[in-house]
Design an enzyme around this catalytic site. Structure first.
Site, PDB file in Angstrom:
ATOM      1  N   HIS A 128       6.875  11.670  32.624  1.00 51.36           N
ATOM      2  CA  HIS A 128       6.756  11.991  31.205  1.00 51.36           C
ATOM      3  C   HIS A 128       5.377  12.568  30.894  1.00 51.36           C
ATOM      4  CE1 HIS A 128      10.011   8.803  30.824  1.00 51.36           C
ATOM      5  NE2 HIS A 128      10.573   9.941  30.504  1.00 51.36           N
ATOM      6  N   HIS A 157      16.542  17.329  30.718  1.00 51.17           N
ATOM      7  CA  HIS A 157      15.450  16.361  30.853  1.00 51.17           C
ATOM      8  C   HIS A 157      15.635  15.491  32.102  1.00 51.17           C
ATOM      9  CE1 HIS A 157      12.549  13.341  29.191  1.00 51.17           C
ATOM     10  NE2 HIS A 157      13.328  12.511  29.854  1.00 51.17           N
ATOM     11  N   GLU A 158      16.834  14.931  32.291  1.00 49.50           N
ATOM     12  CA  GLU A 158      17.079  14.071  33.449  1.00 49.50           C
ATOM     13  C   GLU A 158      16.968  14.859  34.750  1.00 49.50           C
ATOM     14  OE1 GLU A 158      17.202  10.891  33.368  1.00 49.50           O
ATOM     15  OE2 GLU A 158      17.177  10.805  31.186  1.00 49.50           O
ATOM     16  N   HIS A 184      13.446  14.945  35.976  1.00 52.06           N
ATOM     17  CA  HIS A 184      13.064  13.814  36.824  1.00 52.06           C
ATOM     18  C   HIS A 184      13.478  14.068  38.264  1.00 52.06           C
ATOM     19  CE1 HIS A 184      11.630  11.476  33.562  1.00 52.06           C
ATOM     20  NE2 HIS A 184      12.808  11.185  33.034  1.00 52.06           N
TER      21      HIS A 184
END
Length: 991
Positions: free
Chosen positions: A228, A218-219, A222
């Protein structure tokens, strides 16, 4: 859940910007305070300067925003902002500390934000208008900070390989690139900037409890360029925001982006995205939803917030954002094949395909074209397949091929190959077909690089033999540092191992053969060459190893001695400064200042942490060396103790050793607020070291020491067997099977019946380690916590040998006494395999006859969870772990109990105590119940958090109880009672 948003590089909506513009920090210029300096490895003298997300101008969930974007928007949108303020007067100013304010410090993975906005608004741009935020050619260089464990590093690499596998993004160990990411452990928990910031390194913070595969994926989303998913402009058609359930002050995390600010690249709303918030993110209560899907998909409401893998939508958007070719893929297996589109039926015109072959660093790739039938042209100008020796289109060209001639096999110089196919005509030929294979080992001639076991960070493959011959520039040595190490353990490393030799061949001097789970120390060759050999057998496989090699330079030989004021010590890959006695390093790690600590020869006295009773300063290292006369022992007692706490005492700590050097016998490493027990030295000297890092400071410690003559050091104090020194005196003790004589010095034989109730310990034959007496019978009745089986592991065995063990022997029974089933009868000198009882009781009986005596045996007893237990009308207990009530449950546990009632009866479970790490989906630690013998039976529920679940009744005659814990947070655990029951028609469960 830590969040990643999928609209690539969108910016902030006006309601959100209103909150930002009203913050008191809005006008602060960007300065060096926005950067963090990290040593990485503990003694590294060069500082690593990176853009720190924890010091960002503002935050959106776990997303860090910098001031450049905020300043730009402030200029462009002032007029629109005033209109928005008039329309929405209810929004409070960010300066109001009850709503928005300074920086928080949550490190929990389920709490992505520190809960506050800081700074100014972000400039309003669409994704396609900010190409500088996209990493050029999809190549993202990375560095992993030195404060991570080997298992954490493996998780990071697995997450990066997951993105590589499904997209055309490439993560590359940084060499000399200016822009790159740094994996760090920062106090803000899980957070990152969106996209490439440029102009230097940028951190991706993987803080406490963030080191889970899905969270890291997930990170990294980014970093790649995604926000999101729930912030998309069209989100209101797909989800509802339940604002009354949102934690106060966290409402901004659910604001929606404007149409002009988000580029969703034509992809539909993706409930399954790894960038989507979960149903209860930032909820006031674990069972209160904050985001709810509006409609059903395939007849059910879709689940949201998964942190398991990339969704199809994630993959599609990433491929669009980085303009991945329509065909081709990333190949990561050790063997594989690929072909031109529609092979062997001919390919179409204007095709463009790229295959990225990526194997483990330290391996090379053999590429074989087994079929080649492309349109032939001069210089292969039109249709061709091109092979480059590296990770991208600018790597060295190994060949451009067309026509019908098969190329020679191609061997890569490193662990990656780039294969590109282009066509400009419709050709009736077959196309091409190629196979590849990863080979480990070989000659490695460069000044630095990485070597990993085959298939790292996943388990290495069986039956592998890999030999690497490393050579750096002449005149230098080879330095070797291990980043991760996990190889099947064996006392002599006979099965799987890594062997290192000081030279270029198998006959060179052996430096070491390594296995197990401890990272080997750094290695330095005596020449410019080093030889490595990795061997795995055909059975057990582990995660393997990752090692960095480099040419070693002696920085201390330079004219300025590395800038050290007093002493310079060369270390592998670096150097460090030190000071003369009576001095210690200043915070800059180069100058020296008057030291704390010292050399003390008094019989008694006291020592305190620097600054006592005030908080100790950062970056202090104090060493006290205590010396008493010969035949004396030194005892240390803490009167007060408070340092920064950590599970492994990594930050601030007090370390106590017997001896005067840093490698003397360690008594303990202490931190936190619990006072250590009294510590007594093994000899007449003691070393006490205090160390603090550069962050949290506490009050420290106060301790006093005193010396006492050790009467046992001379003639064993007159004791026949064991002498134990006490303060001001001593006492004699006897070994197993003996009791102390009335004269308090001699020992005489005694009864030899033992009851053992501890969860672990050591059992020995009488008079161990000397020979056991003749005509002796000893018994041990071991009982443990209900639900935990007794395990006996032999450390040493030397009992008179006989084929049937008819003379001297040790007999083990599966129960409370000698009437229970026999688990084994042992004698001789061969160490038996571990013995495991079926329940929580085990009985041991040792017998010796009147003839031959040997050394005997030494064994350790412990417990293993799980097994099958019987339910009847009498209530019985079951505990999560053997030390329930004394300690929290351990990490990394997977236990299964099958509770069986007699036919016609069901099982009733009643929880007396329940305290398990809480998480939205009970994904970390949990207890799971199934209505049957195994996990294929209907699930009765999965539970975590605090407070006992309701009673559970089975529909059949058995229940499977599964308990899982990860390797981070642990809690008290659970205690349940079970019984058989006729009431099977009621089922209580809570999911």
């Amino acid at each position: 859940m830590p969040g990643v948003a999928r609209p690539p590089l969108p910016l902030l909506s006006l309601p959100l910007l209103l909150l930002l513009l009203l913050l008191p920090r809005a006008g602060r210029p960007l300065d060096l305070a926005d950067y963090t300096y990290d040593l990485g490895e503990e003694d590294a003298p060069e500082l690593l300067n990176y853009k720190d997300p924890c010091k960002a101008a503002a935050f959106l969930g776990d997303i860090a925003l910098d001031e450049e974007d905020l300043r730009a928007f402030q200029v462009q949108q002032a007029a629109v902002l005033r209109q928005q303020t008039a329309r929405r007067p209810s929004i409070k100013a960010a300066g109001n500390s009850s709503a928005l304010g300074g920086q928080g410090t949550s490190g929990q993975p389920q709490r992505e934000s520190r809960g506050r906005w800081r700074g100014r608004p972000r400039s309003r741009r669409a994704a396609t208008s900010r190409p500088e935020r996209v990493w050029p050619d999809g190549v993202i260089p990375f560095v992993i900070g030195g404060n991570f464990t080997g298992s954490q590093r493996a998780v990071f690499r697995q997450a990066m390989r997951h993105w590589e596998k499904h997209t055309c993004v490439t993560f590359l160990e940084r060499t000399d690139e200016d822009s790159y990411i740094v994996f760090t452990y920062r106090p803000c928990g899980c957070c990152s900037y969106v996209g490439r910031r440029g102009g230097g390194p940028q951190a991706i913070s993987i803080g406490k409890n963030c080191d889970k595969f899905g969270i890291v994926v997930h990170e990294l989303g980014h970093v790649i360029g995604f926000w999101h998913e729930h912030t998309r402009p069209d989100r209101d058609r797909h989800v509802s925001i339940v604002r009354e359930n949102i934690q106060p002050g966290q409402e901004y995390n659910f604001l929606k982006m404007e149409v002009q600010e988000v580029e969703s690249l034509g992809e539909t709303y993706d409930f399954d995205s790894i960038m989507h918030y979960a149903r209860n993110t930032f909820s006031r209560g674990i069972f209160l939803d904050t985001i709810v899907p509006k409609y059903e998909v395939n007849g059910v409401k879709p689940s949201i917030g998964q942190r398991t893998r990339l969704s199809k939508g994630d993959i599609a958007q990433a491929r669009k954002l980085y303009k991945c070719p329509a065909c081709g893929e990333t190949l990561q297996d050790s063997t594989g094949n690929f072909s031109s589109p529609e092979y062997p039926n001919g390919y179409s015109a204007h095709m463009h395909c790229v295959w990225r072959i990526s194997v483990t660093p330290g391996e090379k790739i053999i590429l074989n074209f087994t079929s080649m039938d492309l349109y032939r042209s001069r210089l292969c100008w039109y249709d061709y397949v091109e092979v480059r020796d590296g990770f991208w289109r600018k790597a060295p060209l190994r060949g451009r091929f067309c026509g019908g001639k098969l190329p020679e096999p191609i061997v890569s110089t490193d662990s990656r190959l780039w294969v590109e196919f282009r066509s400009s005509s419709n050709w009736v030929g077959k196309g091409f077909f190629a196979v590849y294979e990863a080979i480990c080992g070989g000659d490695v001639k460069k000044d630095n690089g990485h070597i990993q076991s085959p298939n790292y960070p996943d388990d290495y493959r069986p039956s592998k033999v890999c030999i690497w011959r490393i050579q750096v520039s002449e005149g230098f040595h080879v330095g070797l540092t291990f980043q991760s190490f996990e190889i099947e353990r064996h006392d002599s490393c006979a099965y799987d191992y890594l062997e290192v030799r000081d030279g270029h061949s198998e006959s060179s001097n052996l430096i070491g053969r390594y296995c197990g789970y401890e990272k080997p120390d750094d290695i330095k060759s005596t020449s410019s060459r080093l030889w490595l050999k990795f061997v795995s057998d055909g059975s057990i496989n582990k995660a393997g190893f990752a090692v960095n090699f480099f040419k070693e330079v002696d920085e201390c030989s330079r004219p300025n001695r590395g800038g050290c004021e007093q002493r310079c010590l060369n270390t592998l890959g670096s150097y460090k400064c030190s000071c003369d006695p009576g001095y210690e390093l200043a915070p800059d790690k180069r100058r020296c200042e008057a030291a704390c600590g010292g050399f003390l020869t008094k019989l008694n006295g006291s020592i305190t942490s620097p600054g006592w009773p005030k908080e100790y300063p950062p970056n202090k290292n104090c060493i006290w060396q205590l010396v008493a006369p010969t035949q004396y022992r030194i005892s240390l007692q803490f009167d007060f103790f408070e340092t920064e706490g950590n599970d492994v005492c990594k930050y601030d700590f007090v370390e106590v050793r017997s001896g005067l050097t840093a490698d003397s016998k360690l008594h303990g490493k202490f931190c936190g607020s619990e006072k250590p027990e009294v510590i007594t030295s093994q000899y007449n000297n003691m070393r006490v070291e205090f160390k603090s890092d550069n962050t949290v400071s506490k009050k420290g410690f106060k301790a006093h020491f005193f010396s006492d003559k050790d009467e046992c050091s001379k003639d064993n104090g007159g004791c026949q067997q064991d002498c134990v020194n006490t303060f001001g005196s001593y006492e004699c003790q006897c070994r197993s099977g003996f009791v102390l004589h009335d004269n308090k010095h001699d020992c005489k034989e005694a009864g030899c019946e033992h009851k053992v109730t501890s969860t672990s310990g050591t059992i020995t034959s009488p008079n161990w380690p000397d020979k056991y007496p003749s005509k002796k019978e000893c018994t041990w009745a071991i009982s443990s916590t209900p639900g935990h089986r007794v395990k006996l592991t032999f450390v040493e065995m030397d009992i008179e040998s006989q084929p049937e063990c008819a003379y001297d022997h040790l007999e083990v029974f599966d129960g409370r006494d000698a009437k229970a089933p026999v688990l084994g009868r042992f004698c001789g000198s061969k160490k038996p395999e571990p013995v495991l009882a079926t329940g929580n009781r085990m009985f041991l009986r040792f017998y010796s006859d009147n003839s031959v005596q040997r050394k005997g045996f030494q064994a350790s007893h412990s417990t293993e969870c799980g097994g099958q237990v019987r339910a009847d009308v009498k209530t019985k207990d079951l505990y999560s772990h053997a030390q329930f009530g004394d300690n929290n449950y351990p990490g990394g546990v997977d236990c299964e109990w099958v509770i069986v009632a007699e036919e016609g009866y069901g099982v009733e479970l009643v929880f007396q105590t329940f305290e398990v790490e809480e998480e939205t989906d009970c994904g970390y630690d949990y207890i799971e119940l199934f209505d049957g013998y195994d996990s294929t039976a209907p699930r009765l529920g999965r539970y975590c958090g605090s407070g006992p679940p309701e009673e559970v009744y089975s529909a059949g005659d058995s229940v499977l109880v599964k308990f899982h814990s990860d390797d981070t947070i642990s809690k008290k655990g659970f205690h349940l009672r079970y019984t058989s029951t006729k009431f099977q028609d009621t089922l209580h469960s809570r999911k």
